[in-house]
Write an enzyme that holds these catalytic residues in place. Structure first.
Site, PDB file in Angstrom:
ATOM      1  N   LYS A  66      -0.234  -3.530   1.140  1.00 50.68           N
ATOM      2  CA  LYS A  66      -1.457  -3.807   0.393  1.00 50.68           C
ATOM      3  C   LYS A  66      -2.328  -2.567   0.397  1.00 50.68           C
ATOM      4  CE  LYS A  66      -3.544  -7.077  -0.840  1.00 50.68           C
ATOM      5  NZ  LYS A  66      -4.042  -8.235  -0.081  1.00 50.68           N
ATOM      6  N   HIS A  67      -2.692  -2.094  -0.779  1.00 49.46           N
ATOM      7  CA  HIS A  67      -3.595  -0.954  -0.913  1.00 49.46           C
ATOM      8  C   HIS A  67      -3.105   0.255  -0.110  1.00 49.46           C
ATOM      9  CE1 HIS A  67      -6.372  -3.149  -3.391  1.00 49.46           C
ATOM     10  NE2 HIS A  67      -6.375  -4.136  -2.508  1.00 49.46           N
ATOM     11  N   ASN A 232      -7.287   6.914  10.139  1.00 47.04           N
ATOM     12  CA  ASN A 232      -6.673   6.772  11.445  1.00 47.04           C
ATOM     13  C   ASN A 232      -5.911   5.466  11.521  1.00 47.04           C
ATOM     14  OD1 ASN A 232      -7.628   9.120  12.830  1.00 47.04           O
ATOM     15  ND2 ASN A 232      -9.607   8.142  13.173  1.00 47.04           N
ATOM     16  N   HIS A 393      -2.517  10.557   4.242  1.00 43.37           N
ATOM     17  CA  HIS A 393      -3.639  10.359   3.307  1.00 43.37           C
ATOM     18  C   HIS A 393      -3.143  10.551   1.880  1.00 43.37           C
ATOM     19  CE1 HIS A 393      -6.794  10.226   6.374  1.00 43.37           C
ATOM     20  NE2 HIS A 393      -6.174  11.239   6.957  1.00 43.37           N
TER      21      HIS A 393
END
Length: 393
Positions: A66-67, A232, A393
């Site tokens: 999810k996301h 994180n 990221h």
């Protein structure tokens, strides 16, 4: 096919949108539906995770995304009767394949966050796995292939619009990757670090040195999961599956608490008092998930007040007291914990200990490593310094 036009980007106002290859053909084929921008981000990140889990463990793997972060990840170990019940697969009239077990574990660990997920499967999707997927609210699935029966089942989901993506399992991306932010192109080498190497666990600075093979396996699952989780991040793992993932927190202790709370919820769902909640027969699965989450959490009074419990239960449940929670949580042991970077302070270990953590793998390198080691020693925890950071990221 070299490119695929999309309806829009992250948001409806972000047009035009497409995915494309600068060289060669796209390694994916859309077999059903019309996946969007975020669908493809989830699909491609989750595929890398399950492919790596399969390579590391030689067992089928599944992930629930999810996301652009995993809500769950697991390998295909058999399910106990308890897990079958809390994952809502105890009523099926067919045999659960190893891949179906992996999916049930990945989807079931955090059912609240997995709602509306994108699924990744390491192996050819079989009918058993497809039937489990069909029961859940989900946006789509990516796998290297589908049996004809499985594809027919999935094509019938969500009134025929369910997103089904087939990916070439032999595809290898360019070792250099690019990303644009504010019109500026970033370039870096792909993170190709291998996380199934016993050398990751050679540096154990704690007094407790024991690290059995099942603990190594669970730590490897935690680290591979973190490799594809927005930083994180920390990941609690037990018996071949993630039971609590904390993603994208600015403070590591907040990440450790978030993931630890999820691990506690996973364990509390196995408490007999929770498993025997008197749900009405035709209550929707999502409503059941929400009710269990409220009952276990700090807002149980809202669920059990007059007017709230009657639509859900046949009779008013007795509250789960703090003493009962504490007593049950103390029975969860042998949990593994991975961190995508070093723990800066021992408070992370204190929180991890409350959720039954016995084994830890983290990068090491904090100026307070001595305090972290000391805290592990206080609780008899085995901790390995991997020397590998896994920011994503």
């Amino acid at each position: 096919m070299k490119e695929l036009a999309l309806k829009y980007g992250c948001n409806p106002n972000q047009k035009p949108s497409r995915i494309y290859m600068e060289e060669g053909e796209l390694p994916i084929e859309v077999l059903n539906g019309r996946p969007g921008y975020i669908n493809f981000l989830d699909a491609l990140n989750s595929w890398q995770l399950v492919k790596e889990l399969k390579a590391a463990t030689s067992l089928p793997a599944a992930a629930s995304f999810k996301h652009v972060s995993p809500a769950g990840a697991a390998i295909g170990l058999p399910l106990s009767d308890t897990l079958k019940k809390i994952y809502f697969v105890d009523d099926v009239d067919f045999e659960l394949s190893p891949l179906a077990c992996a999916y049930a574990r990945a989807r079931g660990a955090d059912r609240m966050c997995s709602y509306g997920d994108f699924v990744a499967l390491s192996d050819t999707c079989d009918a058993a796995t497809a039937l489990l997927i069909k029961r859940e609210v989900s946006d789509g699935v990516i796998a290297p292939d589908y049996t004809p029966e499985a594809l027919e089942i999935l094509r019938d989901k969500r009134k025929g619009t369910y997103n089904v993506i087939k990916i070439d399992p032999t595809y290898q991306p360019n070792p250099i990757e690019h990303k644009q932010v504010f019109g500026i192109t970033f370039e870096q080498g792909r993170n190709e670090v291998k996380l199934n190497d016993d050398r990751l666990f050679e540096n154990i600075p704690t007094e407790q040195q024991s690290l059995p093979e099942n603990a190594k396996r669970d730590l490897i699952i935690a680290l591979i999961t973190l490799k594809y989780t927005q930083s994180n991040s920390v990941c609690y793992v037990k018996d071949g599956q993630a039971i609590g993932i904390g993603a994208g927190q600015q403070s590591r202790i907040h990440c450790t608490r978030l993931a630890g709370d999820k691990a506690d919820t996973w364990w509390l769902r196995q408490c007999p008092k929770v498993m025997n909640l008197p749900f009405k027969e035709h209550i929707r699965r999502a409503d059941r998930d929400n009710a269990i989450d409220l009952y276990i959490g700090n807002e149980a009074d809202d669920l059990l007040k007059d007017g709230a419990w009657e639509p859900i239960f046949t009779k008013k449940p007795e509250p789960l007291t703090q003493e009962e929670k504490k007593e049950w949580l103390c029975q969860n042991t042998q949990v593994a914990l991975g961190s995508d970077a070093f723990f800066p302070f021992g408070d992370n270990i204190e929180r991890a200990h409350k959720s039954g953590v016995q084994y830890i793998a983290q990068a090491g390198g904090s100026v307070r490593d001595d305090h972290v080691i000391e805290t592990c020693n206080k609780y008899g925890i085995t901790m390995a310094f991997t020397g590998v950071r896994l920011f994503h990221h």
